[in-house]
Write an enzyme that holds these catalytic residues in place. Structure first.
Site, PDB file in Angstrom:
ATOM      1  N   LYS A 131     -49.915  29.561  34.797  1.00 18.16           N
ATOM      2  CA  LYS A 131     -48.897  30.568  35.107  1.00 18.16           C
ATOM      3  C   LYS A 131     -49.027  31.746  34.144  1.00 18.16           C
ATOM      4  O   LYS A 131     -48.865  32.901  34.540  1.00 18.16           O
ATOM      5  CB  LYS A 131     -47.493  29.952  35.028  1.00 18.16           C
ATOM      6  CG  LYS A 131     -47.233  28.943  36.145  1.00 18.16           C
ATOM      7  CD  LYS A 131     -45.983  28.109  35.888  1.00 18.16           C
ATOM      8  CE  LYS A 131     -45.862  26.958  36.861  1.00 18.16           C
ATOM      9  NZ  LYS A 131     -44.759  26.037  36.532  1.00 18.16           N
ATOM     10  N   GLN A 157     -40.414  24.302  31.809  1.00 20.22           N
ATOM     11  CA  GLN A 157     -41.340  23.403  32.507  1.00 20.22           C
ATOM     12  C   GLN A 157     -40.776  21.972  32.509  1.00 20.22           C
ATOM     13  O   GLN A 157     -40.432  21.431  31.465  1.00 20.22           O
ATOM     14  CB  GLN A 157     -42.720  23.455  31.819  1.00 20.22           C
ATOM     15  CG  GLN A 157     -43.809  22.719  32.564  1.00 20.22           C
ATOM     16  CD  GLN A 157     -44.127  23.323  33.936  1.00 20.22           C
ATOM     17  OE1 GLN A 157     -44.228  24.531  34.089  1.00 20.22           O
ATOM     18  NE2 GLN A 157     -44.256  22.467  34.942  1.00 20.22           N
ATOM     19  N   ASP A 197     -37.657  29.893  39.379  1.00 18.65           N
ATOM     20  CA  ASP A 197     -38.055  28.612  39.967  1.00 18.65           C
ATOM     21  C   ASP A 197     -37.167  28.260  41.164  1.00 18.65           C
ATOM     22  O   ASP A 197     -37.476  27.362  41.935  1.00 18.65           O
ATOM     23  CB  ASP A 197     -37.913  27.485  38.919  1.00 18.65           C
ATOM     24  CG  ASP A 197     -39.254  27.038  38.363  1.00 18.65           C
ATOM     25  OD1 ASP A 197     -40.289  27.336  38.996  1.00 18.65           O
ATOM     26  OD2 ASP A 197     -39.252  26.392  37.290  1.00 18.65           O
TER      27      ASP A 197
END
Ligand code: NAP
Length: 290
Positions: free
Chosen positions: A51, A95, A118
């Site tokens: 990412k 994460q 997200d």
């Protein structure tokens, strides 16, 4: 037809890059994405690295905070709060998974919904559910975008989703049932309580497999002409490969491709779309759009 997620994701990233350049030129804004990586889980490290690389490629600003797995919940929440208040940061991603002593849901809910690229915050999930424009979570969003860019219109089609996780099954089903021109499908969700999974899969015009088991979907379970979206990522033994393993999806690709009208491969299908859509969300959080 093989649905090429690698190619489409590159197209999307090119569009995002151009839009980011425009945003910088016209408004002086550089999209910024922050990552919080807790502990040393190799898969998480590799996801964050990819990412971060995508941010570099697209001219985004990015910041990564790496912290020990022993960090306390309150220190992690304070870190989230710092990024929530950092004007250079438009998107924030913690994460997952997190160590057991940390309440994952509490951390997700601490992220500002305006920076939740997200799309995991209940506010954004709720907006998606009632059809208000929001941050769609990246994997379901990537599936919808793949269908759109391959001119596969789900409207009036029977979409059968196998799997009901909060990150894939439930959100993709919810997106595709919306009364929108890119959705409007008749949707069924099946899971382990299905006594005869074939009963459902055989009805699918579009089958979305998000199971996490190799060969969970075979040719006999499907009708000819079906569109197959394979979300699964499973590592299996393969003595013929250099590493001794290889990645496969949930679908028996070699046989299913004989009867499917279109199918995503693994790797190279849904996987690459996830990062591309995260970048779309970050651009959007910064005020840009493709
Ligand atoms: P998950 O949380 O483990 O959910 C799996 C779902 O499949 C569950 O709802 C489970 O039902 C259902 N299931 C399992 N075995 C089944 C069976 N035999 N028959 C019917 N349903 C069955 O997994 P996930 O997070 O959704 O991920 C699914 C797969 O997608 C994994 O391989 C994951 O690595 C991959 N993935 C890929 C991406 C990407 O970017 N391409 C992103 C996310 C995930 P129950 O609810 O009844 O247990």
């Amino acid at each position: 037809m093989i649905i090429d997620g690698k190619k489409i994701s590159q197209e999307i990233k090119n569009e995002v890059k151009l839009a980011a350049e425009k945003l910088k030129r016209e408004k002086g804004i550089i999209p910024g994405l922050a990552f919080i990586l807790v502990g040393d889980n190799p898969a998480s490290q590799s996801y964050v690295k990819s990412k971060g690389k995508a941010c570099e490629e697209l001219g985004f600003y990015s910041a990564t905070e790496r912290v020990l797995a022993t960090i306390s919940e309150s220190d992690l929440l304070a870190m989230v709060n710092r990024f929530n208040n950092d004007p250079k940061i438009h998107g924030l991603l913690v994460q997952l998974p997190l160590p057991k002593h940390i309440d994952e849901q509490k951390v997700i809910e601490a992220i500002s919904p305006a920076k939740d690229v997200d799309g995991f915050h209940p506010v954004n999930i709720g907006k998606m559910m009632i059809g208000i424009d929001t941050f769609y979570s990246a994997t379901p969003y990537g599936i919808v975008e793949l269908l759109k860019r391959y001119n596969i219109n789900p409207s009036g089609k029977h979409v059968v989703v196998i799997g009901r996780s909060n990150i894939v099954g439930k959100p993709v089903a919810n997106m595709l049932v919306q009364k929108k021109e890119w959705a409007n499908a008749i949707v069924t969700i099946a899971h382990t309580a299905a006594k005869d999974l074939s009963y459902y899969t055989k009805q699918a015009d579009i089958l979305i497999a998000a199971v996490g088991k190799p060969n969970a979907i075979t040719k006999e379970m499907l009708k000819p002409g079906v569109v197959v979206i394979d979300v699964g990522i499973n590592r299996i033994d393969d003595p013929s490969s250099k590493t001794g393993t290889r990645l496969v999806g949930d679908v028996d690709f070699e046989h299913v491709k004989e009867i499917a009208s279109a199918i995503t491969p693994v790797p190279g299908g849904v996987g690459p779309m996830t990062i591309a859509m995260l970048m779309v969300n970050t651009l959007k959080a910064a005020g840009g759009k493709i």
